[in-house]
Design a protein around this motif. Structure first.
Motif, mmCIF file in Angstrom:
data_model
loop_
_atom_site.group_PDB
_atom_site.id
_atom_site.type_symbol
_atom_site.label_atom_id
_atom_site.label_comp_id
_atom_site.label_asym_id
_atom_site.label_seq_id
_atom_site.Cartn_x
_atom_site.Cartn_y
_atom_site.Cartn_z
ATOM 1 N N TRP A 231 0.789 -1.056 0.101
ATOM 2 C CA TRP A 231 -0.062 0.032 -0.021
ATOM 3 C C TRP A 231 1.084 1.261 -0.086
ATOM 4 C CZ3 TRP A 231 -1.217 -4.758 1.531
ATOM 5 C CH2 TRP A 231 -2.444 -5.165 1.537
ATOM 6 N N ILE A 232 0.698 2.108 -1.060
ATOM 7 C CA ILE A 232 1.620 3.177 -1.099
ATOM 8 C C ILE A 232 0.687 4.569 -1.038
ATOM 9 C CG2 ILE A 232 3.195 4.496 -2.519
ATOM 10 C CD1 ILE A 232 3.576 1.874 -3.902
ATOM 11 N N CYS A 233 0.987 5.361 -0.047
ATOM 12 C CA CYS A 233 0.253 6.688 0.184
ATOM 13 C C CYS A 233 0.837 7.558 -0.910
ATOM 14 C CB CYS A 233 0.527 7.316 1.466
ATOM 15 S SG CYS A 233 -0.032 9.011 1.708
ATOM 16 N N ARG A 234 -0.174 8.018 -1.937
ATOM 17 C CA ARG A 234 0.246 8.647 -2.973
ATOM 18 C C ARG A 234 0.468 10.128 -2.569
ATOM 19 N NH1 ARG A 234 -0.839 4.122 -4.302
ATOM 20 N NH2 ARG A 234 -1.574 3.316 -6.517
ATOM 21 N N THR A 235 0.145 10.644 -1.582
ATOM 22 C CA THR A 235 0.326 12.001 -1.073
ATOM 23 C C THR A 235 1.890 12.124 -0.422
ATOM 24 O OG1 THR A 235 -1.715 12.312 -0.334
ATOM 25 C CG2 THR A 235 -0.273 13.773 0.506
ATOM 26 N N CYS A 236 2.420 11.015 0.120
ATOM 27 C CA CYS A 236 3.730 11.208 0.755
ATOM 28 C C CYS A 236 4.556 10.017 0.411
ATOM 29 C CB CYS A 236 3.815 11.451 2.204
ATOM 30 S SG CYS A 236 3.158 9.937 3.305
ATOM 31 N N LEU A 237 4.047 9.104 -0.276
ATOM 32 C CA LEU A 237 4.787 8.083 -0.866
ATOM 33 C C LEU A 237 5.124 6.861 0.181
ATOM 34 C CD1 LEU A 237 7.087 9.596 -3.704
ATOM 35 C CD2 LEU A 237 4.715 8.226 -4.054
ATOM 36 N N THR A 238 4.861 7.190 1.407
ATOM 37 C CA THR A 238 5.355 6.097 2.548
ATOM 38 C C THR A 238 4.660 4.720 1.907
ATOM 39 O OG1 THR A 238 4.957 7.723 4.070
ATOM 40 C CG2 THR A 238 5.156 5.681 4.934
ATOM 41 N N ARG A 239 5.460 3.671 2.214
ATOM 42 C CA ARG A 239 4.965 2.099 1.873
ATOM 43 C C ARG A 239 4.509 1.540 3.057
ATOM 44 N NH1 ARG A 239 9.641 0.301 -2.139
ATOM 45 N NH2 ARG A 239 10.818 0.600 -0.323
ATOM 46 N N PHE A 240 3.584 0.532 2.918
ATOM 47 C CA PHE A 240 2.976 0.105 4.019
ATOM 48 C C PHE A 240 2.752 -1.592 3.431
ATOM 49 C CE2 PHE A 240 1.577 4.224 4.475
ATOM 50 C CZ PHE A 240 1.966 4.392 5.653
ATOM 51 N N SER A 241 2.789 -2.473 4.378
ATOM 52 C CA SER A 241 2.566 -3.944 3.846
ATOM 53 C C SER A 241 1.368 -4.620 4.595
ATOM 54 C CB SER A 241 3.725 -4.655 5.069
ATOM 55 O OG SER A 241 3.444 -4.494 6.093
ATOM 56 N N ASN A 242 0.579 -3.676 4.930
ATOM 57 C CA ASN A 242 -1.025 -4.064 5.249
ATOM 58 C C ASN A 242 -1.997 -2.942 5.168
ATOM 59 O OD1 ASN A 242 -1.391 -3.025 8.074
ATOM 60 N ND2 ASN A 242 0.252 -4.460 8.484
ATOM 61 N N HIS A 481 -1.298 -0.078 -19.016
ATOM 62 C CA HIS A 481 -2.062 1.112 -19.277
ATOM 63 C C HIS A 481 -1.112 2.034 -19.966
ATOM 64 C CE1 HIS A 481 -5.811 2.990 -18.388
ATOM 65 N NE2 HIS A 481 -6.162 1.898 -18.039
ATOM 66 N N THR A 482 -1.382 2.701 -21.011
ATOM 67 C CA THR A 482 -0.433 3.738 -21.715
ATOM 68 C C THR A 482 -0.435 4.948 -20.870
ATOM 69 O OG1 THR A 482 -2.454 4.338 -22.997
ATOM 70 C CG2 THR A 482 -0.850 3.182 -24.176
ATOM 71 N N SER A 483 -1.583 5.460 -20.113
ATOM 72 C CA SER A 483 -1.212 6.787 -19.427
ATOM 73 C C SER A 483 -0.489 6.373 -18.356
ATOM 74 C CB SER A 483 -2.672 7.076 -18.942
ATOM 75 O OG SER A 483 -3.261 6.255 -18.260
ATOM 76 N N PHE A 484 -0.281 5.232 -17.687
ATOM 77 C CA PHE A 484 0.634 4.980 -16.592
ATOM 78 C C PHE A 484 1.435 3.770 -16.924
ATOM 79 C CE2 PHE A 484 1.848 2.694 -12.552
ATOM 80 C CZ PHE A 484 2.457 3.730 -12.274
ATOM 81 N N ARG A 485 2.678 3.888 -16.930
ATOM 82 C CA ARG A 485 3.214 2.767 -17.329
ATOM 83 C C ARG A 485 4.941 2.916 -16.662
ATOM 84 N NH1 ARG A 485 3.444 1.299 -23.706
ATOM 85 N NH2 ARG A 485 1.727 0.016 -22.944
ATOM 86 N N PHE A 486 5.389 1.675 -16.347
ATOM 87 C CA PHE A 486 6.803 1.860 -15.990
ATOM 88 C C PHE A 486 7.647 2.305 -16.952
ATOM 89 C CE2 PHE A 486 11.239 -0.156 -15.714
ATOM 90 C CZ PHE A 486 11.246 -0.252 -14.342
ATOM 91 N N PRO A 487 8.665 3.308 -16.471
ATOM 92 C CA PRO A 487 9.037 3.531 -15.091
ATOM 93 C C PRO A 487 8.465 4.898 -14.507
ATOM 94 C CG PRO A 487 10.673 4.402 -16.435
ATOM 95 C CD PRO A 487 9.476 3.980 -17.460
ATOM 96 N N ARG A 488 7.008 5.553 -15.065
ATOM 97 C CA ARG A 488 6.636 6.597 -14.675
ATOM 98 C C ARG A 488 6.551 6.513 -13.007
ATOM 99 N NH1 ARG A 488 1.858 9.859 -16.080
ATOM 100 N NH2 ARG A 488 2.443 11.850 -15.118
ATOM 101 N N PRO A 489 6.679 7.598 -12.144
ATOM 102 C CA PRO A 489 6.804 7.608 -10.848
ATOM 103 C C PRO A 489 5.507 6.957 -10.294
ATOM 104 C CG PRO A 489 7.472 9.641 -11.442
ATOM 105 C CD PRO A 489 7.359 8.909 -12.799
ATOM 106 N N ILE A 490 5.320 6.261 -9.400
ATOM 107 C CA ILE A 490 4.378 5.691 -8.806
ATOM 108 C C ILE A 490 3.072 6.533 -8.433
ATOM 109 C CG2 ILE A 490 3.283 4.087 -7.080
ATOM 110 C CD1 ILE A 490 6.104 2.544 -7.365
ATOM 111 N N ARG A 491 3.612 7.708 -8.006
ATOM 112 C CA ARG A 491 2.771 8.921 -7.342
ATOM 113 C C ARG A 491 1.780 9.189 -8.533
ATOM 114 N NH1 ARG A 491 3.378 12.674 -3.290
ATOM 115 N NH2 ARG A 491 5.773 12.967 -3.678
ATOM 116 N N ALA A 492 2.018 9.024 -9.660
ATOM 117 C CA ALA A 492 0.983 9.323 -10.719
ATOM 118 C C ALA A 492 -0.155 8.418 -11.011
ATOM 119 C CB ALA A 492 1.882 9.608 -12.169
ATOM 120 N N HIS A 493 0.184 7.233 -10.577
ATOM 121 C CA HIS A 493 -0.858 6.158 -10.486
ATOM 122 C C HIS A 493 -2.166 6.416 -9.944
ATOM 123 C CE1 HIS A 493 -2.329 1.880 -9.637
ATOM 124 N NE2 HIS A 493 -2.441 1.977 -11.150
#
Ligand SMILES: [Zn+2]
Length: 664
Positions: A231-242, A481-493
């Motif tokens: 789980w990735i918070c799109r606001t601050c990019l902190t990652r969580f495992s649950n 997806h063409t609008s979001f594809r590796f290696p676009r920063p995950i925040r944009a997803h």
């Protein structure tokens, strides 16, 4: 860079219709902005979400964007210029009264401001806006008046965003299909293994350093955590495992300042809830029961209860009573189901029982009738009708579009779910593809995303190969997806919908704050009524030492206190209410003035307590929405690294297959 230059860049991107990139700039730097930047930040985000709403053809998504946009614009001066029409559109889309009412308020507010002298010189510029606002007011009023709630038009399955397929690429894959079919099984098995060093080298060529770093991070994460899903918070990019940790983070870091501090009203316990649903709800012979409590209390104390109900109470037959009791049960069960049955509502109902029994407090406790729903079965028809009338005032549905948000979020999340497993060999130098791909299509989603460790020689030893599903997997566009594809920063997803739902949570918190404020006013009023009652009692004490002709009546005591000048406003308001109520009762032929005052205080307090209980259930209802939106946000935070690296992985494998076929 100065925060203002980030805003300038966001504005430029916005003008070029690069909405998600503009959002990215703002979210990335949200902590740098000072208080005086916030008007512009809110304005910009509001405009972006509004533009996204206008752009999308998915109605559910449009609704969420508008909701988010309203919250942004609500935070800037003259924001009602925008919110009125957005809320009106939302109302027209969902048919929800809630949004008609909100748009009506905003439109009135805006019209009032535009008609102030400072805008006089610009009147001609605002003509069309004023016309629009008048239209909104008129239409909303009509809609509310006829309470014509149109059912949300179930939008058809969200349009599968038509990929612009790369036909050249497709023809290459199709050409390779027959080549694949002719390969020896051992070679096919080798195509299930991807040496990570080779993949990294390939990514460096196709996606540069940025891609290489991203891939390195992902592989390290999977190795350390044994999972691809996180789980990735799109606001601050902190990652969580649950999901729990993620929800806590969102609540504490990004919503806390908007959440009102007041305590949430208490819901009734699970024990009570189960007693409501299991009971037989048959009428009890009230007169006989009261006799027993008064004369055979020792026996009553020994009554045996099962799940809050005792068979030892004398029953009676009464068709009308049974019917009313069943209706009360149904309502209470419904309130439990939707989690809005507060203790205060229950206490108001049980007050009827306590009042009915008219026995000492001790006997009441021993009889246990006010601690279980069975007590309600003692009430007669007219009392049950009163209970029912009160319960019918409880609002148990909130037509706020939460279901629309949920559907849109689900469709977004489904798009990134992954089916095939992805594992490692023991020293994590080789990625092992799902061996089921050799034999057919993998149809079930793997939502766990666990990483297993296998010995490739053993793992694939007995895997048969048939069909060309492996090739279909390689050409699969749905997960790229063409609008979001590796290696676009995950925040944009999913960033657009993320910001919109985050704003929707804040919007809900604001509604909660309004209700808390109303409740607090009511509680102040209740306290003031108690003070009025105390003043009457102190007059009783004074009278003990005086002759009757020196007594003052309550009314004059109360008025004198108000005229003192140091009485609080809440106190004088309460006195005003009591006196008004007294004169109402006077016309109903109650003559003794003091009795009238006391009776008025009692009635007013009871009405205030009813209102408090009803507000409590409303607060719980809005809290349900807040929790639901927060869980939507948590769902949006889900990210599956397999989905992310699917694209570089298949590019790598196709390249190898192509090389091999060229070497023939
Ligand atoms: Zn965060």
């Amino acid at each position: 860079m100065e925060p203002s230059s980030f805003l300038k860049r966001a504005k430029d991107l916005f003008c070029k219709s690069e909405y998600i990139k503009a959002l990215e700039i703002i979210e990335e730097n949200i902590n740098l902005f000072q208080r005086n930047d916030m008007v512009e930040v809110n304005y910009r985000q509001g405009s972006i979400l509004k533009a996204l709403a206008e752009e999308t053809e998915n109605m559910e998504l449009e609704f969420i964007y508008m909701l988010g946009s309203v919250e942004c614009f609500s935070r800037i001066p003259m924001g009602s210029v925008y919110t009125a029409s957005l809320l009106f559109k939302m109302a027209e889309q969902t048919g929800a009264d809630l949004y008609y009412k909100k748009s009506l308020n905003q439109a009135k507010d805006c019209l009032f401001r535009l008609r102030q002298p400072e805008f006089e010189d610009f009147a001609s510029e605002f003509n069309s806006k004023i016309e629009e606002l008048e239209y909104i007011i008129e239409t909303s009023e009509t809609r509310i008046a006829v309470s014509k709630i149109r059912v949300w038009e179930q939008s058809k399955e969200p349009n599968e965003q038509e990929e612009t397929k790369n036909s050249r690429f497709d023809s290459v894959v199709n050409g390779l299909r027959s080549y694949w079919m002719g390969l020896d099984v051992e070679i096919k098995r080798n195509f299930m293994k991807v040496i990570t060093a080779d993949l990294k080298a390939n990514v460096k060529i196709t996606d540069g350093k940025e891609g290489q770093q991203a891939l390195e991070q992902i592989l390290t994460y999977a190795r350390k955590n044994g999972k691809w899903k996180l789980w990735i918070c799109r606001t601050c990019l902190t990652r969580f495992s649950n999901p729990e940790e993620c929800t806590n983070h969102l609540e504490q870091e990004h919503v806390a300042e908007f959440k009102p501090k007041d305590m949430l009203p208490q819901r009734i316990s699970d024990v009570w809830a189960s007693q409501i649903s299991v009971g037989g709800w048959e009428p009890v012979n009230a007169a006989a029961a009261v006799e027993m409590i008064k004369n055979q209390l020792e026996d009553v104390k020994k009554f045996s209860y099962e799940n809050g109900w005792s068979k030892d109470w004398p029953l009676t037959v009464g068709e009308e009573r049974s019917k009313l009791l069943k209706e009360i049960k149904q309502l209470l069960v419904l309130f439990c189901d939707v989690k809005i049955l507060s203790c205060s509502i229950r206490d108001r109902v049980m007050d009827f029982v306590a009042k009915k029994l008219e026995v000492s407090e001790d006997s009441l406790t021993y009889s246990r009738l006010v601690e279980t729903p069975q007590g309600i079965c003692l009430l007669e028809c007219h009392e049950l009708s009163q209970v029912l009338a009160f319960l019918r005032r409880v609002k148990c549905e909130r037509d706020d579009g939460t279901d629309v948000v949920r559907r849109a979020v689900d469709s977004f999340c489904n798009a990134t779910r992954y089916r095939e497993k992805l594992d490692f060999d023991s020293d994590f130098s080789t990625l092992l593809l799902d061996k089921r791909l050799l034999q057919g299509k993998v149809s079930r989603y793997d939502d766990e995303g666990t990483v297993n460790v296998f010995d490739p020689n053993v793992h694939y030893a007995k895997a048969h190969a048939s069909g060309d599903d492996y090739m279909s997997w390689l050409s699969d566009y749905s997960s790229g997806h063409t609008s979001f594809r590796f290696p676009r920063p995950i925040r944009a997803h999913n960033l657009g919908i993320w910001v919109a739902v985050m704003r929707a949570v804040q919007f809900t918190c604001r509604s909660l704050a309004t209700k808390y404020a109303k409740k607090s006013q009511l509680l102040d009023h209740e306290t003031a009524l108690s003070d009025v009652r105390k003043l009457c009692s102190s007059e009783d004490d004074r009278r003990k030492n005086l002759k009757t002709d020196e007594w003052k009546n309550y009314k004059s005591v109360l008025c004198d206190r108000c005229e003192d000048g140091d009485a609080a406003k809440t106190f004088s308001d309460a006195v005003g209410d009591v006196l008004n109520k007294s004169s109402e009762l006077e016309s109903e032929n109650l003559s003794d003035e003091d009795v009238l005052v006391l009776e008025s205080i009692k009635l007013l307090k009871s009405e205030v307590n009813n209102k408090v209980a009803l507000i409590d259930s409303k607060i719980l209802l809005i809290e349900n929405t807040r929790i639901s939106l927060l869980s939507d946000l948590t769902k949006l935070a889900v990210f599956d690294y397999r989905y992310y690296i699917h694209h570089p992985l298949r590019v790598f494998l196709l390249a190898h297959l192509m090389n091999r076929s060229n070497d023939r």
